[in-house]
Design a protein around this motif. Sequence first.
Motif, PDB file in Angstrom:
ATOM      1  N   SER A  54     -44.239 -23.552  15.109  1.00  0.00           N
ATOM      2  CA  SER A  54     -45.087 -24.294  16.040  1.00  0.00           C
ATOM      3  C   SER A  54     -46.480 -23.677  16.087  1.00  0.00           C
ATOM      4  O   SER A  54     -47.485 -24.394  16.084  1.00  0.00           O
ATOM      5  CB  SER A  54     -44.481 -24.277  17.442  1.00  0.00           C
ATOM      6  OG  SER A  54     -43.156 -24.723  17.390  1.00  0.00           O
TER       7      SER A  54
ATOM      8  N   SER B 122     -55.094 -40.304  16.224  1.00  0.00           N
ATOM      9  CA  SER B 122     -54.189 -40.698  15.140  1.00  0.00           C
ATOM     10  C   SER B 122     -54.728 -40.186  13.807  1.00  0.00           C
ATOM     11  O   SER B 122     -53.962 -39.856  12.903  1.00  0.00           O
ATOM     12  CB  SER B 122     -54.001 -42.221  15.113  1.00  0.00           C
ATOM     13  OG  SER B 122     -55.219 -42.827  14.766  1.00  0.00           O
TER      14      SER B 122
ATOM     15  N   SER C  43     -53.536 -36.637  13.818  1.00  0.00           N
ATOM     16  CA  SER C  43     -52.090 -36.520  13.786  1.00  0.00           C
ATOM     17  C   SER C  43     -51.506 -37.010  12.479  1.00  0.00           C
ATOM     18  O   SER C  43     -50.443 -36.555  12.059  1.00  0.00           O
ATOM     19  CB  SER C  43     -51.461 -37.314  14.934  1.00  0.00           C
ATOM     20  OG  SER C  43     -52.131 -37.029  16.125  1.00  0.00           O
ATOM     21  N   ARG C  44     -52.222 -37.982  11.838  1.00  0.00           N
ATOM     22  CA  ARG C  44     -51.621 -38.618  10.671  1.00  0.00           C
ATOM     23  C   ARG C  44     -51.313 -37.596   9.588  1.00  0.00           C
ATOM     24  O   ARG C  44     -50.224 -37.565   9.041  1.00  0.00           O
ATOM     25  CB  ARG C  44     -52.549 -39.702  10.130  1.00  0.00           C
ATOM     26  CG  ARG C  44     -51.811 -40.713   9.283  1.00  0.00           C
ATOM     27  CD  ARG C  44     -52.748 -41.797   8.796  1.00  0.00           C
ATOM     28  NE  ARG C  44     -53.516 -42.382   9.881  1.00  0.00           N
ATOM     29  CZ  ARG C  44     -54.778 -42.806   9.744  1.00  0.00           C
ATOM     30  NH1 ARG C  44     -55.395 -42.711   8.594  1.00  0.00           N
ATOM     31  NH2 ARG C  44     -55.425 -43.337  10.762  1.00  0.00           N
TER      32      ARG C  44
ATOM     33  N   ALA D  55     -48.437 -35.593  10.499  1.00  0.00           N
ATOM     34  CA  ALA D  55     -47.202 -36.376  10.408  1.00  0.00           C
ATOM     35  C   ALA D  55     -46.651 -36.295   8.989  1.00  0.00           C
ATOM     36  O   ALA D  55     -45.442 -36.149   8.780  1.00  0.00           O
ATOM     37  CB  ALA D  55     -47.465 -37.825  10.801  1.00  0.00           C
TER      38      ALA D  55
ATOM     39  N   THR E 249     -45.204 -32.873   8.443  1.00  0.00           N
ATOM     40  CA  THR E 249     -43.931 -32.737   9.133  1.00  0.00           C
ATOM     41  C   THR E 249     -42.836 -33.490   8.400  1.00  0.00           C
ATOM     42  O   THR E 249     -41.721 -32.987   8.217  1.00  0.00           O
ATOM     43  CB  THR E 249     -44.068 -33.272  10.571  1.00  0.00           C
ATOM     44  OG1 THR E 249     -45.208 -32.671  11.156  1.00  0.00           O
ATOM     45  CG2 THR E 249     -42.837 -32.944  11.386  1.00  0.00           C
TER      46      THR E 249
ATOM     47  N   LEU F  27     -38.884 -31.514  16.209  1.00  0.00           N
ATOM     48  CA  LEU F  27     -40.030 -32.419  16.370  1.00  0.00           C
ATOM     49  C   LEU F  27     -40.789 -32.177  17.668  1.00  0.00           C
ATOM     50  O   LEU F  27     -42.012 -32.243  17.696  1.00  0.00           O
ATOM     51  CB  LEU F  27     -39.566 -33.869  16.302  1.00  0.00           C
ATOM     52  CG  LEU F  27     -39.526 -34.468  14.900  1.00  0.00           C
ATOM     53  CD1 LEU F  27     -39.114 -35.913  14.965  1.00  0.00           C
ATOM     54  CD2 LEU F  27     -40.905 -34.345  14.245  1.00  0.00           C
ATOM     55  N   VAL F  28     -40.063 -31.893  18.745  1.00  0.00           N
ATOM     56  CA  VAL F  28     -40.723 -31.795  20.053  1.00  0.00           C
ATOM     57  C   VAL F  28     -41.841 -30.746  20.037  1.00  0.00           C
ATOM     58  O   VAL F  28     -42.994 -31.077  20.319  1.00  0.00           O
ATOM     59  CB  VAL F  28     -39.683 -31.520  21.158  1.00  0.00           C
ATOM     60  CG1 VAL F  28     -40.378 -31.284  22.489  1.00  0.00           C
ATOM     61  CG2 VAL F  28     -38.719 -32.697  21.254  1.00  0.00           C
TER      62      VAL F  28
ATOM     63  N   VAL G  65     -43.310 -29.457  17.510  1.00  0.00           N
ATOM     64  CA  VAL G  65     -44.305 -29.783  16.485  1.00  0.00           C
ATOM     65  C   VAL G  65     -45.286 -30.822  17.027  1.00  0.00           C
ATOM     66  O   VAL G  65     -46.499 -30.707  16.845  1.00  0.00           O
ATOM     67  CB  VAL G  65     -43.614 -30.283  15.195  1.00  0.00           C
ATOM     68  CG1 VAL G  65     -44.630 -30.925  14.268  1.00  0.00           C
ATOM     69  CG2 VAL G  65     -42.903 -29.141  14.506  1.00  0.00           C
ATOM     70  N   VAL G  66     -44.755 -31.836  17.721  1.00  0.00           N
ATOM     71  CA  VAL G  66     -45.627 -32.865  18.280  1.00  0.00           C
ATOM     72  C   VAL G  66     -46.566 -32.233  19.313  1.00  0.00           C
ATOM     73  O   VAL G  66     -47.773 -32.473  19.313  1.00  0.00           O
ATOM     74  CB  VAL G  66     -44.789 -33.996  18.911  1.00  0.00           C
ATOM     75  CG1 VAL G  66     -45.665 -34.911  19.747  1.00  0.00           C
ATOM     76  CG2 VAL G  66     -44.084 -34.781  17.818  1.00  0.00           C
TER      77      VAL G  66
ATOM     78  N   THR H 219     -49.229 -30.283  17.730  1.00  0.00           N
ATOM     79  CA  THR H 219     -50.235 -31.119  17.084  1.00  0.00           C
ATOM     80  C   THR H 219     -51.173 -31.715  18.127  1.00  0.00           C
ATOM     81  O   THR H 219     -52.391 -31.707  17.971  1.00  0.00           O
ATOM     82  CB  THR H 219     -49.565 -32.265  16.300  1.00  0.00           C
ATOM     83  OG1 THR H 219     -48.587 -31.707  15.455  1.00  0.00           O
ATOM     84  CG2 THR H 219     -50.578 -33.040  15.491  1.00  0.00           C
ATOM     85  N   LEU H 220     -50.583 -32.243  19.211  1.00  0.00           N
ATOM     86  CA  LEU H 220     -51.388 -32.985  20.174  1.00  0.00           C
ATOM     87  C   LEU H 220     -52.302 -32.076  20.982  1.00  0.00           C
ATOM     88  O   LEU H 220     -53.430 -32.449  21.288  1.00  0.00           O
ATOM     89  CB  LEU H 220     -50.481 -33.802  21.102  1.00  0.00           C
ATOM     90  CG  LEU H 220     -49.799 -34.982  20.404  1.00  0.00           C
ATOM     91  CD1 LEU H 220     -49.017 -35.802  21.401  1.00  0.00           C
ATOM     92  CD2 LEU H 220     -50.829 -35.848  19.672  1.00  0.00           C
TER      93      LEU H 220
END
Lengths: 905, 113
Positions: free
Chosen positions: A795, A828, A831-832, A835, A838, A879-880, A882-883, A886-887
């Motif tokens: 992370s 986005s 994040s893209r 994504a 990931t 994922l949690v 990682v998201v 990222t955000l």
Amino acid sequence: MHVREALRRLGLLLGRDRATAELEAEMRLHREMRAELLRDGGATATDAAAEARRRFGNPLNHEEGSRDMWGLGSLDDLGQDIRYAARRLRHRPGFAIAVIGVLALGIGATTAMFSAVDAAMLRPLPFPRPQELVTLPQVDVPFDPGTNGEPLQLRRPGPGQQFPKSPNHQLDVYDVVAMRAQFSHVAAWASGGLTLSDPEHPRRLNVGVVTADFFTTLGVPAAIGRAFVADEGRPGGPKVVVLSEGLWQRQFGGKEMLQHTVLLNNKPYLVVGIMPRGFSFPKQSDIWIPMSLPTTFETFDAFRGFLPSQVLARLAPGTTVDLASKQLIAEWQRGISRDPTAANASDLPGIVNDLRRVGAAIPLQQSLLGDRRTALMMLLGATGLLLLIACANVTNMLLSQAIVRRREIAVREVLGATRARMIRQLLAESALLALTGALLGLILAPASLGLLRTLLPAALAGVAPAQLDLRVLIFAALLGLATGTAFGLWPALRTSGGALSETIKAGSGHGTTSGGANHIRRGLVATELALTLVLLVGAGLMLRSFQQLMGLDRGMNTEHVGTLEMSFRGAAGGRAATLRLIEPVLERLQATPGVAAAGVVNDLPLGSGGGISVTITVDGGPEPKGDDRPGARLLMASGNYFKTMSIPLLAGRSFRSADDTLAPPVAIISAGMAKAYWPGGNALGRTFRVFGPPVTVIGIVADVREITLDRDPRPQMYFSIYAETPMNVALVARGALPSQALLTAMQAAVHAVDPSQAVYHVRTMDAVLSTSVAPRRTNTLLISLFAGLALLLASLGVYAVVAHSVAQRSREFGIRSALGATGFDLLSLVSREMAWVTAIGLAAGLAGAWALARVAESLMYGVTPHDPLTFIVVPLVLLVPVVLATLLPARRALRVNPAEVMRAE
Amino acid sequence: MPSHQDRDEIPPGTLDMLILQTVTRRGESHGFEIAEAIQRASTDVLQVEEGSLYPALQRLLIKGWLVGEWGRTAENRRARYYTITAAGRKQLAHEVESYHRVAHAIGAILRPV
């Protein structure tokens, strides 16, 4: 000549400062004379000085070149590099602490695991020529029932009955002794426990019961006195004992003990020898007593009448484990063809097949390690993955640093530093980081050793303890250097060299990263995610297994139950005296406020894994054939035992005190036994035999998982202690009292009845349960810990890459938002790319985990290696964070103020 | 005097030989004198980055081919004066001989046909 040259170098080394000063003076004089000459030729003072400098070249380079001549150059530079690196790191404490912390975790975990693996698998056993030592599975230790001693009553032949001789064909110790070409020494051993009778401090001792050849087979003679001779251990022979050095010091203060007597279970044993310091094989033995060949009832008289024995041998010179194994199998087969009518004839091909698979001779170290090998290797692999993730993370951190440092380095290269020198300097920095990390990891490692010890099989504990020794230190140092080079070299190569002028011209601020560097950073993050997923899946499978195991119906409730163990072997008065002690203890306990029930049993469930299984004959049952002969675990319990342990009584009644030796024999059997031998019918009231009169089933209780939680319960039968009185019992009591108060009350009850009675293994049943699952729990805990750390590191890696990318592209975001891009567009955009990273990481990780899961299959319980739930949930767990990672930094893209960005340009 | 661009770099590995030769011919000399002498003797064809003389001098000192003594120049400045040793003379003879052998061989190859 060469000697003189070396002396001259040494002189320069010692008088380095003076030599340097002389050299500088010499070179200064040169430039001054040149300038003077030029001035004489008509040049101005300034021009002359400049021309003199130009013609001389870079004095620092020449000085360095000279020092190289002295042969101290590289050493000198190394010291300089390290000092410089340390100075630089002091100026960036945050960065240094982050890198060192991450590496300390990775190196500490790997080092601690290595020390466990080293102890269990790599370090040779502490015996002479340990590679020659083998254990021989399935080889029998011959038993002579004889007429001596007092065997268990159930085993005693009834009137007019012969004790059943084993009609089985079996390779035994004598057969192995005859194989002189293969084995130079053969010995047998068993491991048990005895109480050292001492008015002040009765002590429970680990006892090795060993044949006279045991110590010669291992190649370790007694340090003081002697080991056993062949005659000892025979029925009626002298009772002798050999002490471990540890016990001798602890218990007897190292005073003269030879020819003195010690009381074991109240029987006198003559001390004949003391083993050297550190020798405690098998199983951390405190003392050794002789085992006769063949064994008799008297051999194990002091124990529960029986101990499982193992056969140990030393390979003869010139043979190998494989060769010996082949010869043994050939012997088995010869036996089969010679004795086709043996009772176990139908089992023999199966035995031979098993031996072909596992080997008829197994290296001692391997057999001591047992089934822990997979767990150790899995965990070492897990720490390896963790270390890789840590390295990837650190590489990423160094890369972002490298981008900042490119200018500094370019300037230094212009000033004449060579590229090799720059790389060396950057490597010095990463090596310094890695070694500091390794040092810190080494400080952390001992803390984890206590935990790791539960991973090592008890059989190895006394032979090869896990410890931090020189080997482990060297391992950690090499690991530190290797990781330092691994994560430092690549950024160093990238940072140095290249088009200098462009780097300098490109200016400051955001630094410039080529697309290549970003690809690498994202690749590293994808790798981190993939490796993390593998660890998470491993942890998931282990957690699920543990959950399944703990969720099993154990057939009993261990909560609020205390236990202690007592041994009555050798106590005067035999059975009656034993009951005279047990009865009032139970009465006292049940009268104690806060104690709901109390009972005794001969083998505590999940206690030691020992115990007796016997074959039975079911009256009216089908004729037994082959290995289908019915058998059951033989247990002895008091009537309230079932209530105390909350073992449900499914039918019938429990024992009463009237169920004694004079009454017709009765038994309580487990539901599994009822189902196995009386299928379809009510077993209650039916009879079976164990070498004697028919035994009537008076009750049926639930199956208890008594050996280990993960072993399905075998058929179990309980006899009343009034009919079959055990010589060792576990006292159990259930009560609402706090556990410590309960245990104190139990000890008080025993001592109120007989102050001299030794008690041992005083603990709660929860502790017994906990100990029985300790290795599995440790496995699960460790791999979960490693996976958690990996998740944290990954992370952080994601966060760093996104944050860096956002910072780098703030100009672009400013322009975009000036052109009307919404916050969502920018989010986005950022994040893209993550994504994609990931998705690739997850796909690779899932594939890796899918492939690797089978390796650890033997460690799982109740789940398949490809457990769908694990494989679905774990990626979500990954994922949690990682998201989030990222955000959080991506939001910064939203806060970019277009006007500010434009102005900054 | 040819301009700087026309000067040739001293062929690698020959600097030691040139220094030894110069010190043999001149006797006791300090660094600047050696540099000047090499350039003068080569009629300014050979150019040596003057500073690179000093690492070479250190090497020759360590090898024991030269010895250095601190003394005073005519202008009364402290300077290190180098003198050749017996070993240095032997080394010089050896290097000169091998240089001639190589030069002869190269000359033979380059001889117009």
